[in-house]
Design a protein around this motif. Structure first.
Motif, PDB file in Angstrom:
ATOM      1  N   ARG A  47      -1.408  -1.837   8.707  1.00 33.20           N
ATOM      2  CA  ARG A  47      -1.995  -2.165   7.414  1.00 33.20           C
ATOM      3  C   ARG A  47      -1.152  -1.647   6.261  1.00 33.20           C
ATOM      4  O   ARG A  47      -1.309  -2.110   5.136  1.00 33.20           O
ATOM      5  CB  ARG A  47      -3.384  -1.541   7.296  1.00 33.20           C
ATOM      6  CG  ARG A  47      -4.377  -2.103   8.270  1.00 33.20           C
ATOM      7  CD  ARG A  47      -5.673  -1.339   8.194  1.00 33.20           C
ATOM      8  NE  ARG A  47      -6.770  -2.267   8.322  1.00 33.20           N
ATOM      9  CZ  ARG A  47      -8.030  -1.941   8.156  1.00 33.20           C
ATOM     10  NH1 ARG A  47      -8.367  -0.723   7.848  1.00 33.20           N
ATOM     11  NH2 ARG A  47      -8.961  -2.853   8.296  1.00 33.20           N
ATOM     12  N   LEU A  48      -0.314  -0.652   6.541  1.00 32.19           N
ATOM     13  CA  LEU A  48       0.459   0.002   5.491  1.00 32.19           C
ATOM     14  C   LEU A  48       1.947  -0.067   5.798  1.00 32.19           C
ATOM     15  O   LEU A  48       2.345  -0.048   6.968  1.00 32.19           O
ATOM     16  CB  LEU A  48       0.047   1.476   5.368  1.00 32.19           C
ATOM     17  CG  LEU A  48      -1.428   1.764   5.108  1.00 32.19           C
ATOM     18  CD1 LEU A  48      -1.694   3.262   5.158  1.00 32.19           C
ATOM     19  CD2 LEU A  48      -1.875   1.181   3.779  1.00 32.19           C
ATOM     20  N   CYS A  49       2.748  -0.104   4.741  1.00 31.19           N
ATOM     21  CA  CYS A  49       4.193  -0.030   4.911  1.00 31.19           C
ATOM     22  C   CYS A  49       4.549   1.396   5.339  1.00 31.19           C
ATOM     23  O   CYS A  49       3.714   2.299   5.297  1.00 31.19           O
ATOM     24  CB  CYS A  49       4.904  -0.411   3.614  1.00 31.19           C
ATOM     25  SG  CYS A  49       4.628   0.736   2.249  1.00 31.19           S
ATOM     26  N   ILE A  50       5.797   1.606   5.711  1.00 28.95           N
ATOM     27  CA  ILE A  50       6.224   2.922   6.186  1.00 28.95           C
ATOM     28  C   ILE A  50       5.998   3.999   5.127  1.00 28.95           C
ATOM     29  O   ILE A  50       5.488   5.081   5.431  1.00 28.95           O
ATOM     30  CB  ILE A  50       7.717   2.896   6.603  1.00 28.95           C
ATOM     31  CG1 ILE A  50       7.910   2.037   7.846  1.00 28.95           C
ATOM     32  CG2 ILE A  50       8.259   4.290   6.831  1.00 28.95           C
ATOM     33  CD1 ILE A  50       7.423   2.646   9.124  1.00 28.95           C
ATOM     34  N   ALA A  51       6.367   3.728   3.879  1.00 28.91           N
ATOM     35  CA  ALA A  51       6.230   4.734   2.820  1.00 28.91           C
ATOM     36  C   ALA A  51       4.764   5.118   2.606  1.00 28.91           C
ATOM     37  O   ALA A  51       4.435   6.312   2.524  1.00 28.91           O
ATOM     38  CB  ALA A  51       6.838   4.209   1.519  1.00 28.91           C
ATOM     39  N   CYS A  52       3.879   4.141   2.534  1.00 35.35           N
ATOM     40  CA  CYS A  52       2.455   4.436   2.326  1.00 35.35           C
ATOM     41  C   CYS A  52       1.844   5.103   3.551  1.00 35.35           C
ATOM     42  O   CYS A  52       1.007   6.002   3.420  1.00 35.35           O
ATOM     43  CB  CYS A  52       1.699   3.155   1.982  1.00 35.35           C
ATOM     44  SG  CYS A  52       2.127   2.494   0.339  1.00 35.35           S
ATOM     45  N   GLN A  53       2.250   4.688   4.746  1.00 34.44           N
ATOM     46  CA  GLN A  53       1.749   5.320   5.970  1.00 34.44           C
ATOM     47  C   GLN A  53       2.182   6.778   6.024  1.00 34.44           C
ATOM     48  O   GLN A  53       1.396   7.648   6.392  1.00 34.44           O
ATOM     49  CB  GLN A  53       2.259   4.570   7.209  1.00 34.44           C
ATOM     50  CG  GLN A  53       1.724   5.112   8.509  1.00 34.44           C
ATOM     51  CD  GLN A  53       0.230   4.861   8.681  1.00 34.44           C
ATOM     52  OE1 GLN A  53      -0.263   3.791   8.344  1.00 34.44           O
ATOM     53  NE2 GLN A  53      -0.482   5.839   9.219  1.00 34.44           N
TER      54      GLN A  53
END
Length: 120
Positions: A108-114
């Motif tokens: 659900r999230l990109c790497i940075a947000c995850q």
């Protein structure tokens, strides 16, 4: 705008559908509603046996909960194909990379947000 091409989207959708189908074929109960639905029934035995039965039932209920949650995550990811938002980060709106989606098609999230989410 989604950076994934039609072939990539088809590949990821097929992977999600295959995972959902595999989970649908398992015999995990969705939820136990009463004592008769539990995998192991309690009989009048020693306290140690009762504790073991309770532990087994707790583990079975926990596994059923994980099973249901996993199916919900997969359904959510598949629903995003319908509204055109599959492959977009739910937090920042940016694209989720194809390599991340290959590893976790339900992401659900990109790497940075995850990464930020996991640090919290």
């Amino acid at each position: 705008m989604n950076a994934l091409d039609a072939g990539q989207l088809a590949q990821l959708r097929a992977a999600l559908e295959a995972q959902l189908a595999a989970l649908s074929r398992t015999d995990e109960p969705a939820e136990a509603h009463s004592a008769r639905d539990l995998p192991v029934s309690e009989v009048e035995t020693s306290p140690a046996d009762k504790a073991t039965v309770r532990l087994l039932n707790d583990l079975a209920l926990e596994a059923a909960g994980h099973h249901a949650a996993r199916m919900q995550v997969l359904r959510h990811a598949l629903a995003k194909f319908e509204d055109g938002s599959y492959g977009q980060c739910e937090e920042c709106g940016g694209d989720i990379g194809f390599s991340r989606l290959q590893a976790r098609p339900e992401a659900r999230l990109c790497i940075a947000c995850q990464t930020r989410y996991e640090k919290r």
